[in-house]
Every structure is written in structure tokens, then in C-alpha cells.
Design an enzyme around this catalytic site. Structure first.
Site, PDB file in Angstrom:
ATOM      1  N   GLU A  46       7.777   5.998  41.152  1.00 15.17           N
ATOM      2  CA  GLU A  46       8.785   5.239  41.894  1.00 15.17           C
ATOM      3  C   GLU A  46       9.710   4.451  40.980  1.00 15.17           C
ATOM      4  OE1 GLU A  46       7.169   2.891  45.053  1.00 15.17           O
ATOM      5  OE2 GLU A  46       6.954   4.678  46.284  1.00 15.17           O
ATOM      6  N   ASP A  47      10.965   4.418  41.386  1.00 15.15           N
ATOM      7  CA  ASP A  47      11.953   3.515  40.792  1.00 15.15           C
ATOM      8  C   ASP A  47      12.119   3.698  39.290  1.00 15.15           C
ATOM      9  OD1 ASP A  47      11.653   2.627  43.378  1.00 15.15           O
ATOM     10  OD2 ASP A  47      11.701   0.507  42.885  1.00 15.15           O
ATOM     11  N   CYS A  85      14.449   4.356  48.121  1.00 11.56           N
ATOM     12  CA  CYS A  85      13.314   5.211  48.466  1.00 11.56           C
ATOM     13  C   CYS A  85      13.424   5.920  49.813  1.00 11.56           C
ATOM     14  CB  CYS A  85      12.019   4.418  48.384  1.00 11.56           C
ATOM     15  SG  CYS A  85      11.985   2.912  49.365  1.00 11.56           S
ATOM     16  N   ASP A 249      11.561   8.999  41.817  1.00 17.38           N
ATOM     17  CA  ASP A 249      12.090   9.088  43.193  1.00 17.38           C
ATOM     18  C   ASP A 249      13.515   8.556  43.338  1.00 17.38           C
ATOM     19  OD1 ASP A 249      11.584   6.319  43.182  1.00 17.38           O
ATOM     20  OD2 ASP A 249      10.745   6.327  45.203  1.00 17.38           O
ATOM     21  N   HIS A 250      14.065   7.910  42.338  1.00 17.52           N
ATOM     22  CA  HIS A 250      15.482   7.544  42.199  1.00 17.52           C
ATOM     23  C   HIS A 250      15.590   6.728  40.922  1.00 17.52           C
ATOM     24  CE1 HIS A 250      14.370   3.548  43.654  1.00 17.52           C
ATOM     25  NE2 HIS A 250      13.871   4.101  44.743  1.00 17.52           N
TER      26      HIS A 250
END
Length: 645
Positions: A46-47, A85, A249-250
Site C-alpha cells: 500500500e501507498d 486506494c 496500489d498507488h
């Protein structure tokens, strides 16, 4: 004397023959035991963007992912389509742009069309055991959020499949690199803050350096988890039968990456490993340790997974498989989008060809970095804003607290931090036109529901899914694209002819078009009012005053957005009263309330002065508040209770 030599030679030949036949039988056995279809393992962090050693980041310490990349294919340019997200996961799980589903807004809880299959449904039908550990966070109503997994949660694992011979598709999601972990304390830094390479838009302060160092510490922790997942696969003897995807995820959770569709918010690492037994499924440029220049994005992941499983992707999926049986042609452009981010209304669309990034701002009169409560919990955000208010930033750093141009163009080759807008330079005129046209045509072809306000989209889709609405005659995408584009152009240049054109839009039978007509008048007068004649200003103001009586609340709100800023007591009083009504009345709806409070926040002193009401009188409960219990109304009311900066 020769006999022993002949015997020895015969023995050697026999031995070699045995080795050959034994090798053939081992190979035959391996072929026989290799499953016809591969397992597929997705490892998601994530992130985080491509701040990894395998992407050339010398500050990073990510040995396990780097090792995976050394024997896999690394994609140079992969976009998450959305820089936060929930919309990004909406795109992943559906194989469709979130803007086509109405799911580009943060936690928007939209319905899906009846019978629409998400990729776990398709993989299950193809005979795969599908698990997700653990995050879902799709922008779907609760009824659609189960997504078709066999198991989704903390115990979900490929090991739980009922038959060991059953192929699996498993996702493991690592939250240790999430934005919230950057600011977690106590934390003993491992990376040296003094060695952190800061983007030019961040101020060089101890707080910022610490946040970046802690971010890289979290990436190292995440890397160990990825390594453990791969080791677990190896220990189970499944390494040769499993295709592995690793991706973020980004972009990073640092401010101006996450939530913003710059390349910094959209580019993610993507490493894909395909075992030898399944090289027929690999793309033509697959080479262990190699790099692919093919442009890919999250909308392509679902159809790619289905293609690797040997099934044909559903026709509604908008992505293009980039490997497997149904691999398609490479794309020339990737697209990104920003809708409402938590409590803040916005609309941005972006496009890249791999080198240049184009951005179209539909709310250029609002600053890049608005007060999103969750983002302001990161120390970097707070010190960055404090230094801006104190006038202690460079132009590149101050830019992101200010209003925007309608369109921007960045050259990642010379400006990787995307701070220099080259849209006006003659040498980039052709590229600007190409990416502008690509963005506009993509919005038309995908039937971008962001062309309606969130409140209007939900109003029109009260009895159908937003996607169904988007495909119907009730959604005139061409008229809406033209109107939204014209409104943005009014911010860049406005004259009497523009005023007349916007007034004509305001008379449309379509409230979505009327909304953009009002926005165009507000943008034109707000940016170029000093060069317009008194008659032109009077005509525009008169039209907006008429729209205060419009039957559609979004149109009335768009009219208020300028009227509250005019130096006209009557216009300000009427706009202030309407804004407070739109924010307060339950029949206005939850999404109307959020939008009204956004306008009020930017004009709070004028609203207080002319409405005669305090913000504490606004009721935060709404009849149609989403069942997920979002607290965005509450957040905005708290912000309104604080001193205006």
C-alpha cells in the site's frame, strides 16, 4: 590390453545413455506433474511508488523485491489509474475505469449493474480457488463488496483450497507501507534522514526528512513480508507452477503523491515472474531481469489475470490483457482520475504517453492541496502549509497551495517531480494537442460519470446502477464533455462571446449541462472579470441569479459558487441563504451537503456575514447518508469551526 579400454568405453556409453534416458524421464515426469494452468499470486503493498532498489533508487533497501526483479520482468511505466486506494481497487477488481462505474469518488458505495462479473467471479468459473488477504475497500455498496472471493479476510490463504491440485488465485495485501504508518510513533529510524532525496516541491525541514526516512523504513519492512510470501511458496514446492505479480496500489502516501493524479501519485512498481513451464503465456518482451516499456495500468490487471487462467475476459471489461492467451495490443496512452477525496470535491483527469503527463483541471479555481483531515495528520503536510502561510517557500513548493491552470503538461524526462508546466511552450504544442484529444476521447468512449456531480449521479441512478445510467440516453456524454471542456476554457480566456456561450449552456434541458454552464460563468468572471465590460458582467450575474431558482440543487450550488464572491450585497445575501439551506436540509442529500460545505468553507466569512446563521446550526444527519457511516460532513463542520487560514 585393448579389451579393458573397450569395456570401459562401453560402460561409459551405457552410463551416458542412462543419464540421457534418466534425464528424459525426469523431464517427462516434470512435464507430467506441472499443472496445465498456473497458480497466480498477487503481492500488493500500500501507498508506495517505485521507490525500490530495482527501480534505481539507491536510498531504498528492498533486497527481496530486487531479487524477484532480477529473475522477472519489470514494467517501467505502470499506472494505478486512481491515486488513492478505494477508486484504485475499484478499477482493479472490475477491470473497468472507476469513472465508468461512478466509483472514482472516495468511499462512494455505488451499485453495480445486475449480473456484472468481477474478476474473482470469472476465475472461480474457470476452476480457480480465489482468496484475498485481507483488504477489499472497493467503492461498492455492501451487497457487491464481497466480490466473489472463496475467502476474503485475515485467514484467507491459498493453502486452504479443498484440493491441492486445484489452481489458485491469491492476493496478499501489505499495509505496513500505508500513509498512516509514516506518522506512527514511536519509531526508531533506520534510514538516515540526511540522505533522503526530497522532491523539489517539499520543503527541506527535519519533519519532512523524517517522514521520508520513515517511509523508506516501512518499505524495507514490506519487502521482508514479500520475501516471506515467496519463501512460503518455495517451501510448498509451488515456485515452478506459480506466476507472481508484485505491485504497489498507488503512489507514495506522502502529500502530493497520494490523492493526486500526477505521475507521482499514479506510477507504481510492477514486477511479474513467469516460471519456465508457462513461458507460452509470457509477453514477447519477457526476459528474466528485463524491463518492459509497454504501458500498463490497473484497468488491465483483471483481464490479464483471466487471460493467464486461459479464460476470455468479459466484454464489459475495458482493460487490455498484457499477457496470457488473450493478450492484446499495447496502448499508446494511460489515464488517471481524481474525484472527491474524502471531504473535498475535485475533478481532474490525466494522461501519459510514458514521457509526458497531461492534466485537465475541472475545478481550477480551487487549490491543489485542500484541507483533507486525514492528509493533515502527516507532519510533512502541516509544516508545508505553515511555511506557505509564512511566505517561506520557493515557487515550486508554494505552487501546490494555490489555484491551478485549466491544463498542465509535464516532461518526466527533464522534470520528474512535475513542477514545470510546459503547456504554453511552442515546442510542445503538438504533444499537448495529442494528449488533450486523447483525454477527451477517452472520457467520451468510457462514458465518464464524473461529468455529473456526485449528487446528480446518485439522483439519476436512484433505481439503477450508475453504469446503467451511463449507458442510457439519460446520459448525453458528448454534450457533457463539450460543456465541461468549455467551462474550463473560460478560466483560461473569457470574453463576451464566452459569456454568451455559457449562458446558452445554462438554458439546457439537461441539468448536468446547466451545471457546467454555471461553472463556466463562475470561472470566467472569477479569472477574467476585470477585462469584461459592465454589461457582460451584469448579464452573467443575472443568469446566475436566475439559476438560484433552478429545480436542480447542483445547479443552484454552482450559481452560488460565484455569487457569494461578488461585490454585490443582494447577490451575496441570496447565495449565502441558499448555501446554508443546501448544507442543512436533509432533503438536500448527503452529497449535496458535502458540496455545499465545500463552497461555504472557501467563502465562510461572506456566508456568516450574509446568512445570519452560525455553522453550528447545520444538521449533519442526512436521510440518504451511505450505510458505510462516512463522517465527511462532520469533518467539514469541524474545519468550519476553526480559524480560516
Amino acid at each position: 590390453m585393448k579389451v579393458p579400454h573397450l569395456l570401459s568405453f562401453s560402460i561409459i556409453l551405457a552410463g551416458l545413455g542412462c543419464l540421457v534416458t534418466c534425464g528424459q524421464s525426469v523431464a517427462a515426469e516434470a512435464t507430467a506433474t506441472t499443472p496445465a494452468r498456473p497458480n497466480i499470486l498477487w503481492l500488493t503493498s500500500e501507498d508506495n511508488g517505485p521507490e525500490l532498489g530495482c527501480y534505481g533508487d539507491t536510498y531504498a533497501d528492498t533486497p527481496h523485491i530486487d531479487n524477484l526483479a532480477s529473475r522477472s520482468l519489470r514494467y517501467r511505466m505502470c499506472w494505478s489509474n486512481a491515486p488513492v486506494c478505494a477508486p484504485a481497487r475499484t478499477t482493479l477488481i472490475s477491470g473497468m475505469y472507476a469513472t465508468s462505474l461512478g466509483g472514482q469518488h472516495m468511499r462512494s458505495a455505488v451499485a453495480l449493474p445486475e449480473g456484472m462479473k468481477l474478476y474473482p467471479h470469472v476465475l472461480r468459473e474457470a476452476g480457480y480457488y480465489c482468496t484475498n488477504h485481507t483488504k477489499t475497500d472497493y467503492n461498492f455498496r455492501p451487497a457487491d463488496s464481497k466480490a466473489g472471493w472463496h475467502d476474503s479476510g485475515k485467514t484467507a490463504h491459498w493453502k486452504n483450497r479443498p484440493d491441492p491440485s486445484m489452481p489458485f488465485f491469491s492476493v496478499f495485501n501489505y499495509t505496513i507501507s500505508h500513509e498512516s504508518k509514516i506518522r506512527n510513533k514511536p519509531h526508531t529510524l533506520v534510514h538516515d534522514p540526511a540522505k533522503a532525496v526530497l522532491p523539489v516541491y517539499h520543503p527541506d525541514t527535519p519533519e519532512v526528512r523524517r517522514d521520508w526516512a520513515q517511509y523508506y523504513d516501512r518499505l524495507t519492512e514490506m519487502d521482508k513480508m514479500v520475501g516471506a510470501a515467496i519463501a512460503e511458496l518455495n517451501d510448498a514446492g509451488l515456485a515452478d507452477s506459480t506466476i507472481i505479480f508484485y505491485y504497489g496500489d498507488h503512489g507514495s502516501g506522502m502529500p502530493r503523491s497520494k490523492r493526486w493524479p500526477f505521475n507521482s501519485g499514479l506510477q507504481v512498481p510492477l514486477v511479474v515472474h513467469i516460471p519456465d513451464a508457462y513461458r507460452d503465456l509470457a509477453p514477447a518482451d519477457y526476459l528474466p531481469g528485463g524491463v518492459s516499456d509497454r504501458l500498463v495500468s490497473f484497468v488491465d490487471f483483471a483481464p490479464t489475470a483471466i487471460s493467464l487462467a486461459g479464460a476470455e475476459p468479459p466484454a464489459n471489461m475495458q482493460g487490455v490483457p498484457f499477457m496470457g492467451k488473450y493478450a492484446g495490443q499495447a496502448k499508446k496512452h494511460l489515464f488517471g482520475y481524481r474525484g472527491r477525496m474524502d471531504e473535498r470535491i475535485d475533478m481532474v483527469r490525466s494522461c501519459t504517453d510514458g514521457r509526458f503527463v497531461y492534466m485537465r483541471h475541472f475545478y481550477p479555481d480551487r487549490p491543489y492541496l485542500k484541507h483533507v483531515d486525514y492528509m493533515f495528520q502527516t507532519p510533512t503536510t502541516r509544516i508545508w502549509k505553515e511555511l506557505y502561510e509564512a511566505g517561506q517557500l520557493t515557487d515550486a513548493q508554494a505552487k501546490f497551495w494555490q489555484i491551478k491552470p485549466t491544463e498542465e503538461l509535464f516532461d518526466l524526462q527533464s522534470d520528474p517531480d512535475e513542477v514545470d508546466n510546459v503547456a504554453s511552450l511552442p515546442e510542445h504544442e503538438e504533444k499537448l494537442a495529442e494528449l488533450r484529444e486523447a483525454t477527451q476521447q477517452w472520457m467520451r468512449s468510457t462514458r465518464d460519470l464524473g461529468l455529473l456531480t456526485e449528487a446528480e449521479m446518485h439522483r439519476r441512478s436512484a433505481t439503477v446502477a450508475p453504469r446503467t445510467l451511463g449507458l442510457s440516453d439519460q446520459f448525453d456524454v458528448d454534450a457533457l464533455v463539450d460543456a465541461a471542456w468549455a467551462a474550463g476554457d473560460a478560466w483560461q480566456a473569457c470574453d463576451g462571446q464566452t459569456i454568451v456561450a455559457m449562458q446558452e449552456l445554462c438554458q439546457s434541458e439537461d441539468p448536468g449541462v446547466r451545471y457546467w454552464g454555471c461553472r463556466g460563468l463562475a470561472l470566467g468572471l472569477g479569472s477574467h472579470g476585470t477585462v469584461l465590460s459592465e454589461d457582460e458582467i451584469s448579464a452573467a450575474t443575472g443568469t446566475l441569479m436566475e439559476k438560484l431558482e433552478d429545480a436542480n440543487p447542483s445547479v443552484r450550488l454552482a450559481a452560488c459558487d460565484l455569487l457569494i464572491r461578488l461585490n454585490d450585497e443582494g447577490a451575496q445575501r441570496a447565495a449565502a441563504e441558499e448555501l446554508m439551506n443546501l448544507a442543512d436540509l436533509p432533503r438536500g442529500g448527503y452529497y449535496v451537503g458535502i458540496a455545499a460545505l465545500n463552497v461555504i468553507d472557501y467563502n465562510r466569512n461572506a456566508v456568516l456575514r450574509h446568512s445570519g446563521r452560525g455553522f453550528d446550526s447545520i444538521r449533519k444527519d442526512r436521510e440518504d447518508e451511505p450505510s458505510r457511516g462516512n463522517d465527511y460532513i462532520e469533518r467539514l463542520l469541524i474545519t468550519l469551526g476553526q480559524p480560516q487560514s
